[in-house]
Structures are given as structure tokens and as C-alpha cells.
Enzyme design. Structure first.
Site, PDB file in Angstrom:
ATOM      1  N   HIS A 119      85.140   6.080  -3.666  1.00  0.00           N
ATOM      2  CA  HIS A 119      84.591   4.919  -2.980  1.00  0.00           C
ATOM      3  C   HIS A 119      85.710   3.946  -2.608  1.00  0.00           C
ATOM      4  O   HIS A 119      85.737   3.379  -1.503  1.00  0.00           O
ATOM      5  CB  HIS A 119      83.595   4.184  -3.889  1.00  0.00           C
ATOM      6  CG  HIS A 119      82.280   4.877  -4.051  1.00  0.00           C
ATOM      7  ND1 HIS A 119      82.142   6.091  -4.686  1.00  0.00           N
ATOM      8  CD2 HIS A 119      81.021   4.504  -3.658  1.00  0.00           C
ATOM      9  CE1 HIS A 119      80.858   6.437  -4.700  1.00  0.00           C
ATOM     10  NE2 HIS A 119      80.157   5.495  -4.073  1.00  0.00           N
ATOM     11  N   THR A 172      35.526   1.699 -10.418  1.00  0.00           N
ATOM     12  CA  THR A 172      35.331   0.371  -9.848  1.00  0.00           C
ATOM     13  C   THR A 172      35.172  -0.675 -10.941  1.00  0.00           C
ATOM     14  O   THR A 172      34.592  -0.401 -11.999  1.00  0.00           O
ATOM     15  CB  THR A 172      34.081   0.373  -8.951  1.00  0.00           C
ATOM     16  OG1 THR A 172      34.332   1.224  -7.838  1.00  0.00           O
ATOM     17  CG2 THR A 172      33.756  -1.016  -8.442  1.00  0.00           C
ATOM     18  N   GLU A 182      39.715  -5.446 -10.506  1.00  0.00           N
ATOM     19  CA  GLU A 182      39.777  -5.012  -9.108  1.00  0.00           C
ATOM     20  C   GLU A 182      39.103  -6.039  -8.186  1.00  0.00           C
ATOM     21  O   GLU A 182      39.687  -6.474  -7.198  1.00  0.00           O
ATOM     22  CB  GLU A 182      39.080  -3.655  -8.976  1.00  0.00           C
ATOM     23  CG  GLU A 182      39.021  -3.130  -7.562  1.00  0.00           C
ATOM     24  CD  GLU A 182      38.193  -1.868  -7.441  1.00  0.00           C
ATOM     25  OE1 GLU A 182      38.336  -1.180  -6.411  1.00  0.00           O
ATOM     26  OE2 GLU A 182      37.389  -1.562  -8.343  1.00  0.00           O
ATOM     27  N   HIS A 183      37.866  -6.391  -8.492  1.00  0.00           N
ATOM     28  CA  HIS A 183      37.111  -7.365  -7.698  1.00  0.00           C
ATOM     29  C   HIS A 183      36.828  -8.584  -8.565  1.00  0.00           C
ATOM     30  O   HIS A 183      36.241  -8.449  -9.645  1.00  0.00           O
ATOM     31  CB  HIS A 183      35.768  -6.799  -7.240  1.00  0.00           C
ATOM     32  CG  HIS A 183      35.846  -5.504  -6.496  1.00  0.00           C
ATOM     33  ND1 HIS A 183      35.557  -4.283  -7.079  1.00  0.00           N
ATOM     34  CD2 HIS A 183      36.173  -5.245  -5.202  1.00  0.00           C
ATOM     35  CE1 HIS A 183      35.707  -3.335  -6.174  1.00  0.00           C
ATOM     36  NE2 HIS A 183      36.077  -3.891  -5.036  1.00  0.00           N
ATOM     37  N   GLN A 240      27.909  -3.599  -8.170  1.00  0.00           N
ATOM     38  CA  GLN A 240      29.108  -2.802  -8.421  1.00  0.00           C
ATOM     39  C   GLN A 240      28.884  -1.780  -9.527  1.00  0.00           C
ATOM     40  O   GLN A 240      29.466  -0.690  -9.512  1.00  0.00           O
ATOM     41  CB  GLN A 240      30.286  -3.715  -8.775  1.00  0.00           C
ATOM     42  CG  GLN A 240      30.729  -4.611  -7.638  1.00  0.00           C
ATOM     43  CD  GLN A 240      31.117  -3.823  -6.400  1.00  0.00           C
ATOM     44  OE1 GLN A 240      32.068  -3.047  -6.413  1.00  0.00           O
ATOM     45  NE2 GLN A 240      30.362  -4.006  -5.317  1.00  0.00           N
ATOM     46  N   ASP A 243      33.393  -4.229   0.158  1.00  0.00           N
ATOM     47  CA  ASP A 243      33.226  -2.779   0.086  1.00  0.00           C
ATOM     48  C   ASP A 243      32.846  -2.174   1.428  1.00  0.00           C
ATOM     49  O   ASP A 243      33.271  -1.066   1.761  1.00  0.00           O
ATOM     50  CB  ASP A 243      32.120  -2.426  -0.917  1.00  0.00           C
ATOM     51  CG  ASP A 243      32.583  -2.505  -2.360  1.00  0.00           C
ATOM     52  OD1 ASP A 243      33.789  -2.595  -2.598  1.00  0.00           O
ATOM     53  OD2 ASP A 243      31.706  -2.468  -3.246  1.00  0.00           O
ATOM     54  N   HIS A 298      28.169   1.963  -8.835  1.00  0.00           N
ATOM     55  CA  HIS A 298      29.176   2.918  -8.376  1.00  0.00           C
ATOM     56  C   HIS A 298      29.239   4.139  -9.289  1.00  0.00           C
ATOM     57  O   HIS A 298      29.560   5.238  -8.844  1.00  0.00           O
ATOM     58  CB  HIS A 298      30.561   2.255  -8.323  1.00  0.00           C
ATOM     59  CG  HIS A 298      30.846   1.580  -7.015  1.00  0.00           C
ATOM     60  ND1 HIS A 298      31.266   2.263  -5.901  1.00  0.00           N
ATOM     61  CD2 HIS A 298      30.773   0.283  -6.645  1.00  0.00           C
ATOM     62  CE1 HIS A 298      31.445   1.416  -4.893  1.00  0.00           C
ATOM     63  NE2 HIS A 298      31.144   0.202  -5.320  1.00  0.00           N
TER      64      HIS A 298
END
Length: 432
Positions: free
Chosen positions: A412, A228, A318-319, A250, A352, A253
């Protein structure tokens, strides 16, 4: 240039275990691929000391487990899941199928089809992360996935009843009390008792992350997740107590969470450091949060908010929490983040746990190229085409013949020639 009044500690040498994680994971996966349920049981006994008669919970067992969950917890799970559901439904409605006629008689389109089967990994470890059930199982179901299996490990030899309740209420079709690499491998490979899935979502420890990485290709995955991360951008009006509280929220975590403050005010930065140190003397999770703060915590002083946003984009955290006078300015100024949390009334913990946006987010600078888990991750955008005009088919046939021969693809070209022939009656030497 930013002035760091607190810097992260020099990166520690990799622990001996870290170099062996890929090898350990590969061994478990190979064994489960060869020996199925027997290997799954062996590793569950080894790593979790867990070997029930059946890892899969029956409907009766689920109902009995849920009956022991406090009524308020059930109410809270339902309220949170309703928030997640509302946002996921709105996201799904924003994704449209299309069909256009690019020229007369030539129709192109795409459809958004849900993946058929999904495995959701709900972590256990230090904490029963029941919110991950909302983010994975419920979101997949909202996308239209017909089969979702959920796996979660026992915690200290016990079934995490609140997590099971969250998984069931989120709509899991099957629930297994099974964790770690063995759970990921069983879902990805399939065993005598576990149905193989097409996609696996959900966070986990280093072993779970490595298992998802090694199985990627055989199955799809949501993200390559790391520890995190939290980053706060603050100006001189921000409250240092709020900043300190939110950084530590945070950091708890785990011991390896980057917790970063970028601020235009040196006074705010120094007061935040002082308050963090004080809070760590009282926080029940101070052992983990303190290690993260000491090793990975940073406080950077910048000249103005333009510089702050630019530096925050470099971190690609991330945050990202914005504690400024005009927090919505970050929506225009920033590009690289997993999720933004705007203003003092909003905190990362809301994301969260309760607010409704998805908390499975990119880490380790992956926010430079991807967003987090959402309804769209459980959909396949597939295209189709139809030519309804003979004239258009002939015209495309001529174009295809020329384009293919420019690349020396004679087969083709002849496929295009045939459409020209059928449309116009033109002759080619290869047509008999």
C-alpha cells in the site's frame, strides 16, 4: 414499575416441528441447488399439492385471471397502489446523490443505484395477502429495479386471482404461482425456468423466513421477520372499545401475535380486557385472535405517559398505536418501533392494507436497530473518488505511505509513494 393486570402466558415449550425447521429448509435448498426445476416441482407437489404444466403465468393467463376479479376489487387495488406509489416516490426523492471537493483537487461522491433484480414473495396461507404485492413489487419498481419476479402460493389448490391482479398492476415482470421454501430457493438460486435474483423481499411463515435467513449472503433480504406485533399506548381519554377492536385486528394474523396495551388508567385497562373477551364471542377469526390474546396478550398499567413511552420503547414493537390526547408527542418521546399510528382516527389496519406506508416491518425487537421495508432497501449507496490535481495526488501519496507503513502494509505504501514520485519527481529505492 408497570403493574400487569394481564400477563402473557408462560412461554410454551417449542413444538417438535420448530427444531426441525432449519434442517427441513436446508434439505429443500440443497436439493433445489442440485436438481433445479425437478426439485421445485417435487416440493410444490409435496407441500402445496400443486404441479401445473408451468408455474410461470403467461401474459394470456394473467389477463384471463384478472378478468375474473371483481371490478371494485381492481379499483381498490389501483387506489391503494397509488397511495403506496405517491409515498414511495416522495421517499425516493429524499435520497440524493452527492459529490464534494474535500480539498483542492480531491473529489468524493456517492450514487444511489437500484438493485438489478428482486424477488418478491407474496404470502398465501390463511389469507391472500395481496397488499404485500404493493409493498414489495411496487416499491421495488419505484426505486428503479429493472426486473422484479413475484411468487405467491396457490390457496387450497386455486390461483389467488386478486393477488395476481395486485402483482401485475404493481409492475411484476414475471409471476409464478409457487410458494414456500421452494419459491424462495428458486428465486435465490435460479433454475432452468426461474431467473436468479439479487434480493428477496416479503413476509412469510416460519419456513419462508428460515429460507430467507439461510440464503442471506448469497442474496440480500429485507428483514428477518417474525409474527405480527401490536402495542397500544393509551391514556385515560382513550376509548376501550377502540383499543379492544384494534388489538384484535392484529391478533387475527395468527396464533402467536403479541398484543399489548400500556395505559395510564387501570379502569381503561380492565374495561379493555372485558370488551376483548366479549368481542371474541362474535369475531369470525376468534380462534386465531383468541389464542394470540390468551397466550401473548398483555395489559400494563403505568404511572404516566413518560413511563408508558419508555416501556413501549423496551418492547420495540412492530406496530405502535398512540391513543392519547396528544398523540404526536410520541414522535418526540419514542425511538424503537416499526411504525407509529397516531390518534384514534388512524389504525394499524390502515398501514396493513391501504394508507400507503410500507407494512413489511421489523419484529422481535429488531426495531431497536432497523426500520422497515422502503424504497431505500432496494438501492445500493456506492461511493466514488477522483483526484484531479497532481499536487493533491502527491500530498495524499506521502500521507498514504506513512499511514500504510504504520500498519506494515508495504505494498500500500509503495502505491502511495508512486503518486508522490509522479507529482514531485522524488526518488525511492524501490522505483527502477
Amino acid at each position: 414499575m408497570p403493574n400487569y393486570i394481564k400477563s402473557a402466558a408462560p412461554k410454551p415449550h417449542a413444538r417438535p416441528l420448530s427444531t426441525s425447521v432449519p434442517a427441513i429448509v436446508k434439505g429443500v435448498i440443497d436439493d433445489i441447488r442440485s436438481n433445479g426445476d425437478a426439485a421445485v416441482r417435487q416440493y410444490s407437489e409435496k407441500f402445496d399439492k400443486w404441479s401445473p404444466v408451468s408455474f410461470k403465468l403467461s401474459e394470456e393467463e394473467i389477463k384471463d385471471i384478472i378478468s375474473r376479479v371483481p371490478e371494485q376489487t381492481i379499483k381498490d387495488i389501483k387506489e391503494v397502489q397509488e397511495n403506496v406509489r405517491k409515498f414511495a416516490i416522495a421517499q425516493r426523492k429524499s435520497i440524493s446523490d452527492i459529490e464534494i471537493e474535500i480539498q483542492p483537487g480531491v473529489h468524493l461522491g456517492h450514487k444511489n443505484l437500484p438493485i438489478s433484480s428482486v424477488g418478491a414473495y407474496i404470502p398465501g396461507g390463511r389469507y391472500p395477502l395481496l397488499a404485500s404485492a404493493h409493498m414489495t413489487i411496487l416499491t421495488a419498481k419505484t426505486a428503479g429495479v429493472s426486473y422484479v419476479v413475484g411468487c405467491t402460493p396457490p390457496i387450497l389448490g386455486e390461483i389467488p386471482s386478486s393477488t395476481v391482479a395486485a402483482m401485475y398492476l404493481a409492475g411484476a415482470d414475471e409471476i409464478f404461482i409457487l410458494g414456500g421454501v421452494q419459491a424462495v430457493a428458486a428465486m435465490a438460486i435460479g433454475t432452468e425456468t426461474m431467473r436468479k435474483v439479487d434480493f428477496i423481499a416479503g413476509p412469510g411463515n416460519a419456513f419462508v423466513a428460515e429460507a430467507k435467513k439461510q440464503m442471506f449472503g448469497d442474496i440480500g433480504i429485507d428483514l428477518f421477520a417474525g409474527p405480527t406485533e401490536v402495542l397500544i399506548v393509551a391514556d385515560e381519554a382513550a376509548d376501550p372499545f377502540t383499543i379492544a377492536t384494534d388489538l384484535l385486528s392484529q391478533a387475527e394474523h395468527g396464533p402467536d401475535t403479541p398484543a399489548v396495551l400500556i395505559t395510564t388508567s387501570e379502569d381503561i385497562g380492565r374495561k379493555t380486557i372485558e370488551i376483548v373477551d366479549t368481542l371474541l364471542t362474535r369475531l369470525p377469526t376468534a380462534e386465531l385472535a383468541g389464542e394470540s390474546w390468551r397466550t401473548f396478550g398483555e395489559v400494563a398499567i403505568v404511572g404516566d405517559l413518560t413511563e408508558a413511552y419508555a416501556l413501549a420503547d423496551e418492547y420495540s414493537s412492530e406496530h405502535v398505536q398512540i391513543l392519547t390526547k396528544r398523540p404526536r408527542e410520541a414522535l418526540e418521546k419514542m425511538r424503537n418501533y416499526g411504525a407509529l399510528f397516531l390518534g384514534e382516527k388512524t389504525c394499524v389496519s390502515f398501514g396493513d392494507k391501504v394508507i400507503g406506508t410500507n407494512h413489511v416491518l421489523p419484529t422481535r425487537k429488531a426495531a431497536r436497530y432497523t426500520g422497515g421495508l422502503w424504497v431505500g432497501k432496494f438501492l445500493k449507496t456506492v461511493t466514488y473518488q477522483e483526484v484531479t490535481s497532481q499536487e493533491a495526488s502527491g500530498r495524499l501519496g506521502k500521507l498514504c505511505g506513512r499511514a500504510a507503513r504504520a500498519e506494515n502494509f508495504e505494498g500500500h505504501a509503495r502505491s502511495g509513494d508512486l503518486r508522490d514520485h509522479l507529482a514531485t519527481g522524488s526518488e525511492y529505492e524501490w522505483i527502477k
